[in-house]
Structures are given as C-alpha cells and as structure tokens.
Design a protein around this motif. Structure first.
Motif, PDB file in Angstrom:
ATOM      1  N   LEU A 578      77.503  51.605  27.577  1.00 15.07           N
ATOM      2  CA  LEU A 578      77.243  50.685  26.633  1.00 15.07           C
ATOM      3  C   LEU A 578      78.759  50.006  26.248  1.00 15.07           C
ATOM      4  CD1 LEU A 578      74.768  52.699  24.349  1.00 15.07           C
ATOM      5  CD2 LEU A 578      74.315  50.861  25.866  1.00 15.07           C
ATOM      6  N   TYR A 579      78.531  48.896  25.638  1.00  9.00           N
ATOM      7  CA  TYR A 579      79.842  48.386  25.143  1.00  9.00           C
ATOM      8  C   TYR A 579      79.823  48.381  23.565  1.00  9.00           C
ATOM      9  CZ  TYR A 579      77.550  43.808  24.522  1.00  9.00           C
ATOM     10  OH  TYR A 579      76.859  42.559  24.268  1.00  9.00           O
ATOM     11  N   LEU A 580      81.096  48.301  22.990  1.00  6.27           N
ATOM     12  CA  LEU A 580      81.148  48.302  21.624  1.00  6.27           C
ATOM     13  C   LEU A 580      81.242  47.276  20.888  1.00  6.27           C
ATOM     14  CD1 LEU A 580      82.054  49.924  18.814  1.00  6.27           C
ATOM     15  CD2 LEU A 580      84.347  49.387  19.672  1.00  6.27           C
ATOM     16  N   SER A 581      80.353  47.019  19.860  1.00  3.96           N
ATOM     17  CA  SER A 581      80.664  45.727  19.099  1.00  3.96           C
ATOM     18  C   SER A 581      80.741  46.245  17.611  1.00  3.96           C
ATOM     19  CB  SER A 581      79.077  45.150  18.861  1.00  3.96           C
ATOM     20  OG  SER A 581      78.802  44.650  20.075  1.00  3.96           O
ATOM     21  N   GLY A 582      81.461  45.100  16.644  1.00  4.62           N
ATOM     22  CA  GLY A 582      81.728  45.633  15.602  1.00  4.62           C
ATOM     23  C   GLY A 582      82.226  44.208  14.802  1.00  4.62           C
ATOM     24  N   TRP A 583      82.476  44.468  13.391  1.00  7.90           N
ATOM     25  CA  TRP A 583      82.925  43.562  12.690  1.00  7.90           C
ATOM     26  C   TRP A 583      84.317  43.179  13.285  1.00  7.90           C
ATOM     27  CZ3 TRP A 583      79.094  40.995  10.578  1.00  7.90           C
ATOM     28  CH2 TRP A 583      78.173  41.612  10.288  1.00  7.90           C
ATOM     29  N   GLU A 584      85.031  42.013  12.594  1.00  5.55           N
ATOM     30  CA  GLU A 584      86.150  41.687  13.009  1.00  5.55           C
ATOM     31  C   GLU A 584      87.438  42.610  12.969  1.00  5.55           C
ATOM     32  OE1 GLU A 584      87.253  39.271   9.017  1.00  5.55           O
ATOM     33  OE2 GLU A 584      85.741  38.650  10.278  1.00  5.55           O
ATOM     34  N   GLU A 585      87.252  43.574  12.025  1.00  5.90           N
ATOM     35  CA  GLU A 585      88.522  44.323  11.891  1.00  5.90           C
ATOM     36  C   GLU A 585      88.593  45.685  12.969  1.00  5.90           C
ATOM     37  OE1 GLU A 585      86.916  43.775   7.290  1.00  5.90           O
ATOM     38  OE2 GLU A 585      85.980  43.698   9.396  1.00  5.90           O
ATOM     39  N   VAL A 586      87.440  45.568  13.854  1.00  9.70           N
ATOM     40  CA  VAL A 586      87.543  46.442  15.020  1.00  9.70           C
ATOM     41  C   VAL A 586      88.665  45.798  15.889  1.00  9.70           C
ATOM     42  CG1 VAL A 586      86.409  47.270  16.846  1.00  9.70           C
ATOM     43  CG2 VAL A 586      85.235  47.331  14.616  1.00  9.70           C
ATOM     44  N   ALA A 587      88.756  44.732  15.733  1.00 15.64           N
ATOM     45  CA  ALA A 587      89.652  43.881  16.957  1.00 15.64           C
ATOM     46  C   ALA A 587      91.227  43.627  16.176  1.00 15.64           C
ATOM     47  CB  ALA A 587      89.286  42.727  17.404  1.00 15.64           C
ATOM     48  N   MET A 588      91.330  43.988  15.170  1.00 18.33           N
ATOM     49  CA  MET A 588      92.661  44.011  14.387  1.00 18.33           C
ATOM     50  C   MET A 588      93.520  45.181  14.102  1.00 18.33           C
ATOM     51  SD  MET A 588      92.014  40.738  13.649  1.00 18.33           S
ATOM     52  CE  MET A 588      93.504  40.439  12.455  1.00 18.33           C
ATOM     53  N   ARG A 589      94.812  44.629  14.407  1.00 20.31           N
ATOM     54  CA  ARG A 589      95.962  45.908  14.225  1.00 20.31           C
ATOM     55  C   ARG A 589      96.705  45.226  12.885  1.00 20.31           C
ATOM     56  NH1 ARG A 589      97.095  50.180  17.293  1.00 20.31           N
ATOM     57  NH2 ARG A 589      98.980  51.158  16.718  1.00 20.31           N
ATOM     58  N   LYS A 590      97.090  46.457  12.134  1.00 26.33           N
ATOM     59  CA  LYS A 590      98.096  46.323  11.054  1.00 26.33           C
ATOM     60  C   LYS A 590      99.362  46.769  11.639  1.00 26.33           C
ATOM     61  CE  LYS A 590      96.749  48.221   7.329  1.00 26.33           C
ATOM     62  NZ  LYS A 590      96.591  49.287   6.086  1.00 26.33           N
ATOM     63  N   THR A 591     100.324  45.547  11.405  1.00 26.13           N
ATOM     64  CA  THR A 591     101.786  45.587  11.732  1.00 26.13           C
ATOM     65  C   THR A 591     102.541  44.774  10.618  1.00 26.13           C
ATOM     66  OG1 THR A 591     103.145  45.095  13.312  1.00 26.13           O
ATOM     67  CG2 THR A 591     101.853  43.122  12.730  1.00 26.13           C
ATOM     68  N   GLU A 592     104.064  44.904  10.682  1.00 20.62           N
ATOM     69  CA  GLU A 592     104.827  44.570   9.699  1.00 20.62           C
ATOM     70  C   GLU A 592     105.726  43.564  10.160  1.00 20.62           C
ATOM     71  OE1 GLU A 592     107.374  47.231   7.607  1.00 20.62           O
ATOM     72  OE2 GLU A 592     105.708  48.450   6.835  1.00 20.62           O
ATOM     73  N   ILE A 593     105.819  42.464   9.426  1.00 25.83           N
ATOM     74  CA  ILE A 593     106.562  41.375   9.617  1.00 25.83           C
ATOM     75  C   ILE A 593     107.339  40.844   8.477  1.00 25.83           C
ATOM     76  CG2 ILE A 593     106.460  38.716  10.315  1.00 25.83           C
ATOM     77  CD1 ILE A 593     103.621  38.973  11.706  1.00 25.83           C
ATOM     78  N   GLU A 594     108.738  41.020   8.859  1.00 29.43           N
ATOM     79  CA  GLU A 594     109.694  41.015   7.790  1.00 29.43           C
ATOM     80  C   GLU A 594     109.353  41.767   6.580  1.00 29.43           C
ATOM     81  OE1 GLU A 594     110.164  36.885   6.951  1.00 29.43           O
ATOM     82  OE2 GLU A 594     111.111  36.348   8.717  1.00 29.43           O
ATOM     83  N   GLY A 595     108.988  43.204   6.686  1.00 29.28           N
ATOM     84  CA  GLY A 595     108.567  43.911   5.791  1.00 29.28           C
ATOM     85  C   GLY A 595     107.304  43.844   4.867  1.00 29.28           C
TER      86      GLY A 595
END
Length: 863
Positions: A578-595
């Motif tokens: 099976l493949y994974l489905s999800g809401w948009e947050e599943v495809a997002m990553r938190k990072t820092e840009i200029e703090g």
C-alpha cells in the motif's frame, strides 16, 4: 419540676420530628425541575468589540418551568467551538472551558433563585467575529450536583437573528448581513434563462458531444443486449430503469431489433466510453466495466428529469453521439463521520449521488477526537467508547458531548458506528459503482477517541493482572507531562509516537481494515493517515520521547518525532503493498531560514509515492501556493482547496446561512469556477467579497509542467462539525457537488485557458449560464426523486421593486418561484411567479421544489 421539663422536651421533639417528616415528604414529593422548559437563547451584541478582533454575545436563560431553578446545586454544560476570553464573563456564574468544545456554567454565591418566568443573562467576549447562526453555542444540558452522572437536556438553543444588517464599526472588518433580495437580483441578472432544448443533454459536460435529429422511445420492454463481461452493469441499468418504469428490463447477450446495446470496445481508455442514440438503438461502447458504467450514467442524465417522479410508460431520449473520458483519475468526496455520524443508509445514498455524476473516490474520515466509527473486532473499545458520546468528565464509559450532541448516549449524530458487516456492505456498494473507498486513520493528532478507548482497554487488563496485554496497544506515555492545546481546544488528543505499542495498534487496525476490503472484494491501494494540526508543545515532557532522542543521534529535537513517525507508518504500508496518503503536513518539513521557522517540501519522502490532500490556500495566509509547491517538488497532490472545495463552508455571508466561514464562503459557483492548474487566475475577492490585492500572489510559485503531472485529482470535502442531520448533510453538499463533478470530469474549459481577460470573462459567463440552467432545469429537479430524493439547497430569490412592480429572478433558472401577497409564507400551493407582480403591499417569495420543499423566504414592500 424536672419531670415536667422532660415531658415538654419530649413533646417538642415529637412535634419537630413530625414537622421534619412532613417537610421531607413534601420535598421528596415535589415535582422535579423540568429541564426541557429551561429555555436557552443566544444573541450577538457587538462584533469588533472594543475595536478588537473579538465579539460580545449573551446566553439568555429563561425559566419556562413551573418550578424554580435554585441558587446552587447544579451545573450547566454546553458546546461552543470558540475561545472565550478569560475574565470577560458577566453574570452571577463562572464559565469554565473543560476540554475540546465543552464548557461548564456554575452558579456563584450571588446567583439569584430563578422562579418561573425569571431570566438570567450570561455575557462574554469571544475571539474573532460572529457572522452566522453556526457561531452559537449548542447542546445545553443540566446536571444536579446530587446526580453528577446524569445529564438532562435543555431546550434547543434559539438564536436571535438580527432584524437589520449591522455594519462594522471598523473599516474592512466583517459585519453581520441579512438576505438582501435587491442585491441577489443584481447578482442573478447576468445569468440568462436558456431554453431547455438548447442545453447540452448530458452532465457533466462530455469531452465530445453532438446532438442529432433522431430520438429513441424507451420502454420497459426494450431489452439490454450485452456481452457477458458487462452483466453486472446490465443488472444495475435494469434496476435503474425499473425505478422509472416499475418493471425490470430484461437483459441478454444476443438479440435483434430495438435495444440498448452494451458493447466491449478494446481500444478505449479505462474510464472512457462512446454513446450513440439513434431511432433504433442505444449503443454504449467501453473497454472496461468502469467505462461502461460511466456511459450508463450519461444515458441516465439523458432521461427526462421528471422521469423518476412521473413513472411514465415511455420516455423519449434525444439522439446524441458522444465520445467521453474523465479529465482527472481521482475525483473525490471526503466525508467526515467522526465529528457527527451518518447512517449506513445515508452513506449509500451519497455513493448513489457520486456515481451518477462520475465521482470515483470516497475519502472516508471515520475517526477523530470526537469519534471512532468503524468496528475493529479485536479492539472493541474503539467503538464501545469511541463510538458513543454522552455526559462524562472522565471519558471512561464514553466520549464527552461535542458539537451539541447532548448528554444522552446512543443518540444520533453524536453516537453511532458501522459494524464490520455494515462497513463491508458499504465497500461492496461502492465497488459496484466503481468508487474506491480510501479509509482515513487520523493520526497522530486528532486521535483522542482512539487514545481514550485504549486507555480503557489498558485499565481493564491491568485490573485483571495482564500487564503485557494491557500495554500492547497503549497510545500515550502515562508519565507525559507535556502541555498543549489543539486548534479544536483539546489538550489530550495526540498519540505518543515514541511508544512501540503505537505501531502495534496501527498494524492491528491496518490489518483488520485490509481484511474487510478483502472480504468485500473491494480495491485497497492506500490508507490515509491524516497528519494534520499537531499542536506545539506535544511530546516535549514525555520520558519515552526524551529517551528516544538521547538514544538516536539522528534526532536533534522533538520536531524529528514527526518524520520518525511517518517513516515507520510508511514502512507498515509498503510491506503490505500500500502507499501512504495524508494531509499536506505529511509532505512538509520544518526548517529555519534566518532564524525563523518555515515549512518546506520534505525531500526525504518525495520519491515514496506519497499522496497528499492540500487544503491550505487560505487567502492572505501565506500558503496560497502550497499545492503547487508540493506538486513541483514531486509529491502527488489532490487539490482540496478550502477556498473552493470545502462543502462545510457557508454558502454566503448572511446571518441565516449555516456553516463555517473561517476559510471562505463556498457557493456552487466556487467549485465550478475553480481552475486546477492556475487557481490564482480567477481568485479576485477575499472570503468576505472584498477586492483581493494582486500582491497576494506576488512571488508565489506557479505550477510547472512537471508539477502539473503530479496533480492527480480534485476533492470536495464535507467536515461534519455542523452536520447534525441527513438533511443538513445534503443541503451543504448540493448543489456544490455538481460544480465539483463538472470540474473533475470535464475538459479544461475555454475560459480557463484564454489569456485575454475580457474574452475569458465573457466565455466564463456563457459557461456559467449553461451550467446554472442545467442545474435549475434538469439536475436538481432530477434529484428531487432520484434515489429517494435529496434535500438540496434552494437558493433565496432575488427581487426588486421597479416602476411599481416586483420583478424576481433566481441563481439557477428553472427552479420554481412562488409568491404570496397576503402576508403568509409561500408554499407549494402558492402562485407561480411568471411575470412582474403588480399587486401592492407585502410580497413574499421563495423557491419551492417539485416535492414541496421551500427555500428561505424573502420579503419586499411594493408601495
């Protein structure tokens, strides 16, 4: 002397005992307080209160019972989906938020006894604005301190509708508005009334369509000739025609003469079909059962709209030549049955509707904080606890009331679930109509129902001395002291993803769900695992999370638990093909840009065939381009835009119109004019109808050709917080679903790709006029009786006084307008509006369906 005193004392004690006995007897025999007669109303006092983004409103308690409500010894509970500002409550009560949307009213020492007819007012300030009846609190019930486990429902809340539009005191801020028939008249005016015979006869619009001079007279005696491959489809078509003719059409694999012929044609695409109607035959060609099924649906829309009402012996089908195929492979409706439950019968009815308009995916949101709705046999607590809402403060026997579901267990729509057998029947019904059902196991947030159910399982097994079994499916760290609050105000609704028992639980549920699909013979390609709205603060004080962070050097913060979780979930599914489905947050990553923390497409999952439903294009919110960013990055995207596809949003901004509006107002035109590959183009107004500055889309990412290939489909979504009855469900879905169907199936319209703005607008107006007339003259009248009839929304009538006459029109020409001039509300028996009304005085108008249902009444004075 002492003897006399003792005799007097004894006498007084006997008298006192008698008095007490009478008093107790009288008290015990006094009539109980009738909670149903404690009337509750709510009114909005002021938006933009104190020139801030907040409003003042008031709960009014009116004691209609013959008994008095005492000064103490009771509490009142209610649901309210807003945040009350601390310290703002006025009245002799305390008002406390408990959890989720549940609040508690407790009388203070200065609360006055409410005799029969007495009124108590409780005012408070709430964040945001109150613009319609859905903003009201609901589900009030009374609990006596002496019977803390029994809730007594009060009367349904009466919302006080303002008598006039209340303009905002703050420029640009939202304001309360009422139905304005004159404004509606001007809005409807550009939509001409098109004669029915000039409209295309098949809906949604086919890829290639031509009408001929021929016509075919269809009766119940005309057989269906079909290849054996299409016997199941022939059976369904025969049953559909029996609903009209009262007699089941015969089908066989050979025959001459007049007939409906279902022919296998190998060179057509999987969902494509050809349809030809001549005076001698109806021929549908297809290479697959799905293509044949869609050809049959087109044939059904060729039938007269009133065929299901009149049950004629013969119907005339116009001659056409059609070659058709869908634009998108994924044409979906998401149904939330967790917040408020819908019966199996209602789900099957939705599947009938989807099938008629060639929608092929039901995204089934069956669990959330407020409910778990599908039986998982090895884990009975999921539905024994999670499928039931009633008064509780500890969630030990059931979940608490939410969204006005009230204090009593087993009442719809708060309580209910599908047995294993029910769910298998739903899957089979969908399978036969070429609809894939995608189950959603909402995690790790929005999981309170599952968490509490597994807590009860844990307690039961621990009490039996079965520690290992008890811990096998536990979903929270018992020593976690993390503090958080979800968007819906829950403080205990997130699964602890560091626990091995969580993955035991998920594997058990996944395997049980797979078994049900296999028994139903239904396709299962993916499971949706939610992934949205996990609040800040989760897991930070969890010992098991901290231990995991210390043991694995890959982890740098609690944020990494998110990716850890979905990597493990993805592996669970991949092992099962099976493949994974999800809401948009599943495809997002938190990072820092200029703090500063930002979210970017997560490169780790981009090649994992993860499909994401992207809802967040809230105008002015900064994520207007999120769907395109994720598609350009390589994720498979289903466009689920809140601005156009959220069916739970109110149709418009008038106070009387139910539904949420935090993301937009969504009428039938919103899904219709949605441009999948460039939704910036015709997004010209904000959610309140104000002109949208072009700067909103400045610097936003555009969809690339690569990204376009990753847009796999469109989805309409019905979240169920406000869906308290089947009728409300159908009201919110229809006619919006028809706009979704047109955009999901039909080719890209000319107006969407025309670069000249003036030409594009003219082409759009022509297309809208055809669509509006098709709905008003054919599709909505068809739905009055199709599959038992649907309670679609009838739009309010536009009307204006001109030269001493009342002229009227309607958003969807063809719907019947009826009117009165005697002060009564129009009914099915009132006069039909056909020309301007010359009578003076009060004129009332409303749209009325063929079944006699009426829309909202509008009133004008013709002086």
């Amino acid at each position: 002397m002492f003897l006399l005193i003792n005799q007097r004392i004894k006498f007084l004690l006997v008298v006192l005992a008698a008095i007490l006995s009478v008093s107790v007897t009288a008290w015990s025999q006094a009539p109980a307080f009738d909670a149903k007669k404690l009337l509750v109303s709510w009114e909005v006092n002021e938006n933009n209160y104190q020139n801030k983004a907040q409003f003042l409103s008031t709960i009014i308690l009116n004691n209609g019972a013959p008994q008095a409500l005492p000064t103490s010894g009771w509490k009142i509970y209610f649901n309210y989906n807003r945040s009350i500002i601390s310290g703002s409550v006025r009245g002799a009560v305390t008002l406390q938020h408990l959890n989720g949307d549940l609040f508690q009213i407790t009388p203070k020492a200065d609360f006055k006894r409410m005799s029969s007819g007495a009124i108590a007012r409780i005012s408070f300030v709430t964040t945001g604005a109150a613009l319609n009846i859905t903003d009201a609190p609901s589900g009030f019930y009374l609990v006596w301190d002496k019977s803390p486990n029994q809730g007594l429902a009060l009367s349904p809340v009466k919302v006080k509708v303002p008598t006039a539009t209340k303009p905002s005191t703050v420029p640009g801020s939202p304001a309360i508005t009422l139905i304005n028939p004159e404004a509606l008249y001007q809005q409807n005016k550009p939509t001409p009334d098109i004669a029915a015979e000039k409209l295309p006869k098949i809906f949604p619009t086919p890829a290639n369509y031509r009408e001929t001079e021929a016509s075919f007279a269809l009766t119940a005696d005309i057989p269906i000739i079909t290849a054996t491959d299409y016997y199941p489809e022939a059976e369904m078509l025969a049953e559909d025609l029996a609903a009209i003719f009262g007699k089941k059409t015969e089908f066989k694999n050979t025959g001459s003469g007049k007939a409906i012929r279902l022919v296998k044609k190998e060179d057509l695409a999987p969902e494509a079909y050809d349809l030809r109607v001549t005076s001698q035959e109806i021929v549908i060609n297809a290479s697959t059962p799905a293509g044949m099924f869609y050809g049959m649906q087109s044939l059904k829309t060729l039938l007269p709209a009133n065929a299901w009402e009149l049950r004629p012996k013969s119907v005339t089908i116009p001659g056409v030549e059609v070659s058709d195929y869908p634009r998108f492979d994924h044409r979906a409706v998401m149904l939330d049955v967790a917040r408020n439950f819908q019966s199996k019968k209602q789900v099957l009815k939705l599947l009938d509707l989807m099938a008629l308009y060639k929608l092929n995916v039901l995204h089934f949101h069956f669990n959330d904080d407020e409910g778990w709705r599908v039986e998982i046999v090895p884990l009975p607590e999921l539905t024994e606890i999670g499928g039931k809402r009633a008064h509780t403060l500890d969630s030990r026997n059931n979940l608490p009331p939410s969204y006005g579901s009230g204090p009593i267990a087993n009442n719809l729509p708060g309580s209910g679930y599908y047995t294993r057998s029910d769910f298998i029947q739903i899957l089979k019904y969908a399978r036969d109509r070429n609809i894939k059902v995608i189950p959603e196991i909402e995690t790790p947030g929005h999981a309170r129902a599952a968490i509490k159910a597994m807590d009860i399982r844990y307690s039961r097994l621990m009490a039996a001395g079965k520690k290992e079994d008890a811990e096998r499916y536990l979903l929270r760290d018992l020593n976690d002291k993390s503090e958080y609050q979800s968007v819906q105000n829950w403080n205990d609704n997130v699964i602890n993803v560091a626990l091995p028992s969580v993955y035991n639980f998920l594997e058990k549920v996944v395997d049980e769900v797979r078994d049900m699909y296999q028994e139903a013979g239904a396709p299962l390609q993916t499971i949706h695992f939610g992934g949205d709205e996990v609040p800040t603060g989760v897991w930070v004080k969890s010992p098991v999370v901290q231990k995991l962070l210390q043991e694995d050097e890959r982890f740098t913060s609690v944020d990494d638990m998110w990716y850890y979780y979905f990597r493990k979930v993805n592996e669970i599914l991949k092992i099962r093909n099976l493949y994974l489905s999800g809401w948009e947050e599943v495809a997002m990553r938190k990072t820092e840009i200029e703090g500063q923390k930002h979210y970017i497409p997560n490169p780790d999952f981009v090649n994992e065939n993860i499909h994401v439903d992207v809802w967040n294009n809230t105008l002015g919110g900064g994520s207007e381009d999120l769907a395109y960013r994720l598609a350009n990055a390589g994720y498979k995207v289903i466009l689920s835009n809140v601005t156009n596809q959220y069916f739970d949003m109110a149709y418009n901004s008038t106070f009387e119109e139910p539904g949420f509006y935090w993301g937009s107002f969504v009428d039938v035109d919103k899904p219709f004019y949605f441009i999948p590959y460039n939704y910036y183009k015709n997004t010209k107004k904000d959610k309140f109808g104000n002109p949208l500055p072009k700067s909103v889309f400045a610097g936003k990412e555009r969809l690339t050709d690569f990204g376009k290939n990753n847009i796999v489909g469109i989805q309409g979504l019905l979240w169920a917080e406000t869906i308290i009855t089947p009728e409300r469900m159908e009201y919110m879905i229809l006619p919006k679903l028809l706009g979704l169907a047109e955009r999901a199936w039909s080719p890209d319209p000319d107006w969407a790709v025309e670069k000249d703005t003036v030409k594009s607008e003219a082409l759009y107006q022509q297309a809208w006029a055809r669509f509006a007339n098709i709905l008003g003259k054919r599709e909505l009248p068809r739905l009055d009786y199709y599959s038992g009839g649907y309670q679609y929304r009838l739009p309010p009538v536009g009307a204006v006084v001109q030269n001493g006459q009342v002229s009227a029109n309607i958003q969807l020409p063809g719907l019947t307008i009826r009117y009165t001039t005697d002060g009564t509300d129009p009914t099915f028996r009132s006069r039909i509006y056909r020309e301007p009304i010359t009578e003076t005085g009060t004129v009332k108008l409303r749209a009325v369906s063929r079944t006699g249902r009426g829309g909202k009444v509008v009133t004008l004075e013709n002086k």
